[in-house]
Motif scaffolding. Structure first.
Motif, PDB file in Angstrom:
ATOM      1  N   SER A  62       0.813  -1.213   0.000  1.00  0.00           N
ATOM      2  CA  SER A  62       0.000   0.000   0.000  1.00  0.00           C
ATOM      3  C   SER A  62       0.847   1.264   0.000  1.00  0.00           C
ATOM      4  N   ALA A  63       2.126   1.147   0.313  1.00  0.00           N
ATOM      5  CA  ALA A  63       3.000   2.320   0.312  1.00  0.00           C
ATOM      6  C   ALA A  63       3.192   2.891  -1.089  1.00  0.00           C
ATOM      7  N   MET A 109      -7.663  -0.268   2.359  1.00  0.00           N
ATOM      8  CA  MET A 109      -7.323  -0.944   3.603  1.00  0.00           C
ATOM      9  C   MET A 109      -7.725  -0.100   4.808  1.00  0.00           C
ATOM     10  N   LEU A 110      -7.525   1.210   4.719  1.00  0.00           N
ATOM     11  CA  LEU A 110      -7.930   2.101   5.801  1.00  0.00           C
ATOM     12  C   LEU A 110      -9.444   2.094   5.971  1.00  0.00           C
ATOM     13  N   LYS A 111     -10.151   2.100   4.858  1.00  0.00           N
ATOM     14  CA  LYS A 111     -11.617   2.079   4.900  1.00  0.00           C
ATOM     15  C   LYS A 111     -12.127   0.830   5.603  1.00  0.00           C
ATOM     16  N   TRP A 169      -7.662  -6.377   9.721  1.00  0.00           N
ATOM     17  CA  TRP A 169      -6.538  -6.480   8.794  1.00  0.00           C
ATOM     18  C   TRP A 169      -6.885  -7.189   7.487  1.00  0.00           C
ATOM     19  N   PHE A 170      -7.822  -8.140   7.524  1.00  0.00           N
ATOM     20  CA  PHE A 170      -7.976  -9.012   6.362  1.00  0.00           C
ATOM     21  C   PHE A 170      -9.384  -9.091   5.773  1.00  0.00           C
ATOM     22  N   LEU A 201      -5.125  -5.728  -6.164  1.00  0.00           N
ATOM     23  CA  LEU A 201      -4.083  -4.753  -5.875  1.00  0.00           C
ATOM     24  C   LEU A 201      -3.058  -5.275  -4.875  1.00  0.00           C
ATOM     25  N   ALA A 202      -3.473  -6.135  -3.963  1.00  0.00           N
ATOM     26  CA  ALA A 202      -2.567  -6.618  -2.928  1.00  0.00           C
ATOM     27  C   ALA A 202      -1.764  -7.842  -3.368  1.00  0.00           C
ATOM     28  N   MET A 203      -2.415  -8.813  -3.995  1.00  0.00           N
ATOM     29  CA  MET A 203      -1.762 -10.082  -4.296  1.00  0.00           C
ATOM     30  C   MET A 203      -1.706 -10.422  -5.772  1.00  0.00           C
TER      31      MET A 203
END
Length: 438
Positions: free
Chosen positions: A192-193, A202-204, A279-280, A291-293
């Motif tokens: 996410s950086a 992820m924040l949402k 977190w998940f 976007l993540a994996m």
């Protein structure tokens, strides 16, 4: 502080060893061609000091890093390269030194041991049992080692390599390459950086989890608040619920004494469920999965296809990636097989690629033979993928339809079915990471 006595009968271990003896051998018609290994680093200290004051008294410093302190460093000189004896130490603010003291978030001696043991277990499966790799390592063409750029994952991978190929099993001149990537290229976790859209999502989901789960955590205040300065136990509290879980799990893995309430699994299970949701839960959505994996799965799929087709440079037979709990849970969540438990230290996910020659298929498998004749890859042999988490074989939803797995073996996905799902998960990275409103 050295380990205390926290070996209650309900204490969960820090990690589950890989079971070599009971490893399930694939059907005799299949030949193992390649394996991709993703492992969480070994046991470490907490990433922050928490609950160090009375009445919790969890030690702020842990003297569990003695073995990793002494090492030889190569130093250039005008006459060549010499080895300089070096010992790393942690200096406290007042200048004091304590032998074996760990940094925050550092791999401990126990973590070094467990990751070494994992490497030895991988040797037991993929060298001794299955003969995928040679007994003695001569070059790095058949092995691939990669880590995120953090000391605990790099050191974990070093230990895994030593377990897989101990010094007596390395030919003279053999040097293992540990690959790391620049932050912008890192895909061994949800990065996410460098992906603003993923960061926003992820924040949402974390904020939504706090709203949904904080009322459930409120009853824990009576048992835990006294250990966190009287503060309430909340996902967005101080410390955060995830921080409490981190310290407790690290302490229990090392046998460090903690208060009884923090050893009560009925209490900690509620805390764990809430943190898992924070977190998940985002991995239930296709956008976060992509976007993540997506990039990581696409890279793995590409290397599998390279092996299956025999095109391009010779692909390694084993590819070991040292990463984090978020990556392990992220992979499992993306493939819809996450068990909603926080991954243990040294938790491992493997993806095995098998080849089946056409003439080895049972005569009655007409549908399988018919479908294989229409593969888009042009590969004559049929290829299958089996995923495993710890010592459990996974049944991936992506290949449960007829024709998408080996007849009678729904755990063995066809490479075509796997590729099809990975293609759906592969993002248009720069475009989809751009921040936009939905």
């Amino acid at each position: 502080m050295t380990p205390g006595s926290d070996r209650d009968s309900n204490n969960r271990p820090g990690h589950t060893p890989l079971d070599v003896e009971n490893y399930p051998v694939a059907p005799a018609t299949l030949q193992l061609e390649q394996v991709h290994v993703f492992v969480r680093h070994g046991e470490r200290t907490p990433v922050s000091i928490r609950m160090s004051e009375a009445p919790a008294n969890i030690p702020p410093t842990w003297l569990l890093c003695k073995e990793g302190r002494k090492f030889g460093a190569a130093v250039s000189s005008h006459t060549g390269s010499n080895i300089l004896g070096v010992e790393r130490v942690v200096e406290n603010e007042d200048g004091s030194l304590e032998p074996g003291e760990c940094l925050l978030g550092e791999l401990t001696d126990l973590g070094r041991k467990s990751t070494y043991n994992l490497g030895a277990a991988l040797r037991g499966v993929y060298i001794d049992k299955l003969k995928l790799l040679p007994d003695v390592a001569h070059n790095d063409s058949e092995v691939y080692f990669r880590s995120t750029n953090l000391p605990r994952t790099i050191e974990s991978l070093q230990q895994i390599i030593h377990g897989l190929y101990p010094p007596l099993k390395q030919a003279e001149g053999f040097v293992s390459k540990i690959r790391t990537r620049n932050p912008k290229d890192e895909n061994l976790y949800g990065n996410s950086a460098v992906c603003e859209r993923l960061k926003t999502l992820m924040l949402k989901f974390a904020q939504a989890a706090a709203v949904a789960w904080n009322p459930t955590l409120e009853p824990l205040d009576e048992k835990i608040s006294k250990y966190i300065g009287g503060n309430p136990v909340r996902l967005d509290g101080k410390p955060r619920a995830s921080g409490i879980l981190d310290t407790v799990r690290a302490a229990r893995a090392h046998g460090i004494r903690i208060p009884e309430e923090l050893r009560d699994n009925t209490v900690m299970d509620v805390l764990e469920k809430a943190v898992i949701e924070e977190w998940f839960s985002a991995y239930r959505t296709e956008e976060v999965r992509k976007l993540a994996m997506g990039r990581l799965l696409a890279e793995m799929s590409g290397k599998m296809n390279q092996t299956a087709t025999g095109t391009g440079p010779t692909a390694p037979k084993i590819l070991i990636h040292s990463t984090h709990d978020t990556a392990i849970a992220g992979l499992l969540g993306t493939l819809e097989v996450f068990d909603n438990r926080w991954p243990e230290f040294t938790a491992v996910v493997t993806f095995e690629l098998f080849r089946e020659a056409p003439d080895s298929r049972p005569a009655g498998s007409f549908l399988t033979r018919l479908l294989s004749s229409f593969t888009t890859s042009g590969v004559r042999e049929k290829h299958y993928i089996r995923a495993r988490y710890q010592n459990t074989t996974l049944f991936l939803p992506l290949c449960q339809n007829v024709g998408d797995h080996l007849d009678g073996h729904p755990e063995l996905c066809t490479l075509e079915a796997f590729n099809r799902r990975v293609k759906e998960l592969t993002p248009k990275w720069e475009v989809e990471c751009a921040l936009h409103q939905r």
